[in-house]
Design a protein around this motif. Structure first.
Motif, PDB file in Angstrom:
ATOM      1  N   MET A   1     -88.877  83.819  72.276  1.00  0.00           N
ATOM      2  CA  MET A   1     -89.564  84.673  71.288  1.00  0.00           C
ATOM      3  C   MET A   1     -89.148  84.247  69.884  1.00  0.00           C
ATOM      4  O   MET A   1     -87.981  84.000  69.621  1.00  0.00           O
ATOM      5  N   ALA A   2     -90.129  84.152  68.991  1.00  0.00           N
ATOM      6  CA  ALA A   2     -89.845  83.771  67.617  1.00  0.00           C
ATOM      7  C   ALA A   2     -89.098  84.887  66.899  1.00  0.00           C
ATOM      8  O   ALA A   2     -89.386  86.062  67.102  1.00  0.00           O
ATOM      9  N   ASP A   3     -88.118  84.506  66.062  1.00  0.00           N
ATOM     10  CA  ASP A   3     -87.382  85.508  65.302  1.00  0.00           C
ATOM     11  C   ASP A   3     -88.156  85.963  64.069  1.00  0.00           C
ATOM     12  O   ASP A   3     -88.077  87.112  63.662  1.00  0.00           O
ATOM     13  N   ILE A   4     -88.894  85.026  63.442  1.00  0.00           N
ATOM     14  CA  ILE A   4     -89.719  85.376  62.289  1.00  0.00           C
ATOM     15  C   ILE A   4     -91.089  84.746  62.504  1.00  0.00           C
ATOM     16  O   ILE A   4     -91.210  83.540  62.712  1.00  0.00           O
ATOM     17  N   CYS A   5     -92.118  85.571  62.458  1.00  0.00           N
ATOM     18  CA  CYS A   5     -93.488  85.094  62.646  1.00  0.00           C
ATOM     19  C   CYS A   5     -94.337  85.539  61.453  1.00  0.00           C
ATOM     20  O   CYS A   5     -94.410  86.739  61.149  1.00  0.00           O
ATOM     21  N   LEU A   6     -94.964  84.590  60.793  1.00  0.00           N
ATOM     22  CA  LEU A   6     -95.823  84.857  59.644  1.00  0.00           C
ATOM     23  C   LEU A   6     -97.261  84.564  60.056  1.00  0.00           C
ATOM     24  O   LEU A   6     -97.552  83.469  60.556  1.00  0.00           O
ATOM     25  N   SER A   7     -98.151  85.512  59.849  1.00  0.00           N
ATOM     26  CA  SER A   7     -99.545  85.352  60.249  1.00  0.00           C
ATOM     27  C   SER A   7    -100.477  85.695  59.089  1.00  0.00           C
ATOM     28  O   SER A   7    -100.447  86.822  58.577  1.00  0.00           O
ATOM     29  N   ASP A   8    -101.235  84.686  58.644  1.00  0.00           N
ATOM     30  CA  ASP A   8    -102.244  84.879  57.580  1.00  0.00           C
ATOM     31  C   ASP A   8    -101.621  85.539  56.352  1.00  0.00           C
ATOM     32  O   ASP A   8    -102.230  86.395  55.714  1.00  0.00           O
ATOM     33  N   LEU A   9    -100.403  85.142  56.015  1.00  0.00           N
ATOM     34  CA  LEU A   9     -99.658  85.777  54.922  1.00  0.00           C
ATOM     35  C   LEU A   9    -100.219  85.345  53.570  1.00  0.00           C
ATOM     36  O   LEU A   9    -100.316  84.156  53.276  1.00  0.00           O
ATOM     37  N   SER A  10    -100.567  86.320  52.757  1.00  0.00           N
ATOM     38  CA  SER A  10    -101.091  86.048  51.418  1.00  0.00           C
ATOM     39  C   SER A  10    -100.390  86.937  50.410  1.00  0.00           C
ATOM     40  O   SER A  10    -100.152  88.120  50.662  1.00  0.00           O
ATOM     41  N   PHE A  11    -100.058  86.328  49.249  1.00  0.00           N
ATOM     42  CA  PHE A  11     -99.378  87.095  48.204  1.00  0.00           C
ATOM     43  C   PHE A  11     -99.706  86.487  46.846  1.00  0.00           C
ATOM     44  O   PHE A  11     -99.697  85.268  46.675  1.00  0.00           O
ATOM     45  N   GLY A  22    -102.922  82.735  53.198  1.00  0.00           N
ATOM     46  CA  GLY A  22    -103.157  82.479  54.609  1.00  0.00           C
ATOM     47  C   GLY A  22    -102.071  81.664  55.271  1.00  0.00           C
ATOM     48  O   GLY A  22    -102.352  80.834  56.144  1.00  0.00           O
ATOM     49  N   LEU A  23    -100.811  81.900  54.888  1.00  0.00           N
ATOM     50  CA  LEU A  23     -99.697  81.141  55.461  1.00  0.00           C
ATOM     51  C   LEU A  23     -99.432  81.585  56.904  1.00  0.00           C
ATOM     52  O   LEU A  23     -99.244  82.760  57.185  1.00  0.00           O
ATOM     53  N   ASP A  24     -99.404  80.604  57.804  1.00  0.00           N
ATOM     54  CA  ASP A  24     -99.036  80.841  59.210  1.00  0.00           C
ATOM     55  C   ASP A  24     -97.797  80.004  59.512  1.00  0.00           C
ATOM     56  O   ASP A  24     -97.772  78.800  59.236  1.00  0.00           O
ATOM     57  N   ALA A  25     -96.767  80.626  60.070  1.00  0.00           N
ATOM     58  CA  ALA A  25     -95.543  79.882  60.390  1.00  0.00           C
ATOM     59  C   ALA A  25     -94.725  80.660  61.398  1.00  0.00           C
ATOM     60  O   ALA A  25     -94.812  81.893  61.487  1.00  0.00           O
ATOM     61  N   VAL A  26     -93.919  79.924  62.145  1.00  0.00           N
ATOM     62  CA  VAL A  26     -93.016  80.514  63.116  1.00  0.00           C
ATOM     63  C   VAL A  26     -91.643  79.889  62.930  1.00  0.00           C
ATOM     64  O   VAL A  26     -91.514  78.661  62.908  1.00  0.00           O
ATOM     65  N   LEU A  27     -90.612  80.731  62.741  1.00  0.00           N
ATOM     66  CA  LEU A  27     -89.232  80.269  62.640  1.00  0.00           C
ATOM     67  C   LEU A  27     -88.471  80.811  63.835  1.00  0.00           C
ATOM     68  O   LEU A  27     -88.311  82.019  63.981  1.00  0.00           O
ATOM     69  N   THR A  28     -88.026  79.913  64.688  1.00  0.00           N
ATOM     70  CA  THR A  28     -87.347  80.326  65.910  1.00  0.00           C
ATOM     71  C   THR A  28     -85.845  80.401  65.684  1.00  0.00           C
ATOM     72  O   THR A  28     -85.330  80.033  64.629  1.00  0.00           O
ATOM     73  N   ALA A  29     -85.136  80.870  66.697  1.00  0.00           N
ATOM     74  CA  ALA A  29     -83.700  81.116  66.590  1.00  0.00           C
ATOM     75  C   ALA A  29     -82.951  79.856  66.186  1.00  0.00           C
ATOM     76  O   ALA A  29     -83.301  78.745  66.568  1.00  0.00           O
TER      77      ALA A  29
END
Length: 525
Positions: A1-11, A22-29
């Motif tokens: 399981m991913a520790d941090i999951c970013l989906s369609d992040l906009s700021f 629209g940032l998509d990213a996954v940072l695992t342990a």
């Protein structure tokens, strides 16, 4: 399981400046170093993950308890250590219970944390802060008695006490001496959860399992430490440079063939007109030949045009792979001091915290002051500037508090150089990456890296030009590329240089000629 999951992040910042779309990213342990140029959005991303900022669109999912050490703790000097650790209320409830005056609400406040004081004291000792006082007295100290580095360690301790599963660290080694850095490295290495580190500390980044690069609003993950990341990027850049050379050659080739095809077509057309004028064949046949020639000519021309367009498209794609990072271009004053020229002198001066120091600098000396956190290095710099040196000088303070926060970057530089023409100020600010409207942003809105660049601009563009530069931790918050250019510029400076820094590599590269350690007994060569 991913520790941090970013989906369609906009700021987007309130002034309309976009950061993520629209940032998509996954940072695992694991232990992750988050890198990128100043202004890429590293600190902003951590603040979004920590819920300090809310995205305009998209979602952020964090698995487990989150801890977040900010780049700027912003702690009031009057606060106590236990308040920063977040245990002041529990301590008060414990003391009331121990004295026999506790209420039911006190037991609710304490919950299961009966050993919170012991745990906090052990934590402070683990971070090297145990020498501040004995036992629980450490928790009653005021922040005014702590150095900047000690405050950073205290902030880290506050996060560790919450026992987080995911720990975000934004420039955690700022202001830390070598011993404190070693302790922080050890704490990070022993942390069994996920750590995301934003920083310019090369030694810390070398201890990471993964490097995540934030670039152009996208997040890309590289396996290995910072050296592995550099090698991967350099290999990509070499491939991109080779692709550009090949694509440019192909563009030239296809352009030549297009010209040759046009020459050939022009010859055919002239021959066809000549034959038509001489009427050597029946008119119907000549018309048919003309139409066929026009169709063939069109196909040939279009074929070569398509080849040129394809070659140019491949060139554009190859050039997009080549990095063109913005880097500061520091143009230091050309002030040259004569050997032996007196710059400043302290003779048996007692600092507020105890040490008695004698120190003289003459000519274009390069002097570094090191020492553990809290020993008084910043106090020494204040004492030097209390009796102004004998040459024009400028100080870069550790906290970068040299701005009128409500005025723009341009206004602050103009205040330091009142005789400089506006065009010159803007041209010089562009070298510090404050181009166009970026120079008209209020100082209060700048990020950590931007504040350092702006502070350097105020110093180095000042009038008169400084013959002595006093720099208190100048590498804080500077990305590694810009740090390299700052190093090159300081190496070329011909005035006197006094630097407080814990970055030994930086001190070596700027050519320090004398290095002194400040101890409770004074300065040691």
């Amino acid at each position: 399981m991913a520790d941090i999951c970013l989906s369609d992040l906009s700021f987007t910042w309130p002034d309309g400046t976009p950061v993520f779309d629209g940032l998509d990213a996954v940072l695992t342990a694991g232990h992750i170093g988050l890198v990128g140029a100043n202004g890429a959005g590293k600190s902003t991303l951590l603040r979004l993950v920590a819920r300090d900022l809310l995205p305009a669109r998209g979602s952020i999912t964090v698995t487990g308890q989150l801890g977040y050490l900010r780049q700027d703790l912003g702690l009031a000097v009057g606060r106590r250590v236990d308040e920063v650790l977040g245990i002041a209320g529990i301590r008060k409830a414990l003391h009331r219970i121990e004295s026999g005056s506790g209420a039911d609400t006190d037991f609710e406040v304490v919950g299961t944390q009966w050993d919170i004081e012991e745990r906090a004291v052990v934590m402070l000792g683990r971070l090297g802060l145990g020498y501040l006082a004995d036992g629980a007295q450490q928790l009653d100290r005021r922040l005014a008695t702590l150095s900047g580095g000690e405050t950073v360690l205290l902030g880290l301790g506050a996060q560790l006490l919450t026992e987080p599963d995911v720990l975000l660290l934004d420039e955690p080694t700022n202001n830390l001496d070598r011993a404190a850095r070693a302790r922080l490295y050890e704490v990070v290495a022993q942390f069994t959860g996920t750590v995301v580190v934003v920083g310019h500390d090369r030694d810390l980044l070398e201890r990471m399992d993964t490097i995540a690069e934030l670039r152009g609003g996208a997040l890309r993950v590289f396996g290995g430490n910072y050296s592995d990341y550099e090698r991967a990027v350099e290999q990509e850049q070499e491939t991109a440079r080779a692709a550009i050379r090949e694509a440019r050659s192909d563009v030239r080739k296809q352009s030549r063939e297009l010209v040759q095809a046009r020459i050939k077509l022009d010859r055919r057309q002239r021959y066809g007109r000549k034959m038509f004028e001489n009427k050597r064949e029946p008119k119907i046949i000549m018309g048919q030949r003309k139409r066929q020639a026009q169709v063939a000519a069109g196909k040939l021309r279009n074929n070569h045009l398509e080849k040129v367009e394809d070659a140019e498209e491949r060139l554009d794609q190859a050039e997009e792979m080549l990095r063109d990072d913005r880097e500061i271009r520091v143009d230091l004053p050309g002030t040259r001091l004569h050997p032996g020229q007196e710059v400043f002198e302290l003779d048996g001066v007692e600092l507020a915290n105890g040490p008695v120091v004698s120190l003289a600098v003459r000519g274009p000396e390069r002097l570094a002051i090191t020492g553990r956190n809290g020993v008084g290095k910043t106090t020494l710099l204040r004492r030097i500037t209390a009796e102004p040196p004998r040459v024009p000088w400028r100080l870069l303070p550790q906290r970068l508090d040299i701005f009128d926060e409500h005025r723009t970057v341009y206004d602050n530089v103009a205040d330091a150089a009142p005789h400089a023409a506006p065009e010159r100020i803007r041209a010089q600010l562009a070298r510090f990456l404050f181009r166009g409207a970026a120079a008209d942003v209020p100082a209060a809105a700048l990020s950590g890296g931007e504040r350092l660049r702006a502070a350097l601009a105020v110093l180095l563009l000042a009038d008169p030009a400084p013959g002595l530069l006093i720099l208190d931790e100048p590498t804080n918050n500077l990305d590694l590329v810009s740090l390299g250019h700052l190093t090159q510029a300081l190496a070329a400076y011909r005035g006197a240089l006094l630097v407080v820094s814990h970055e030994q590599r930086f001190l070596d590269e700027i050519g320090v000629t004398r290095q002194l350690e400040l101890t409770p007994a004074g300065l040691v060569e």
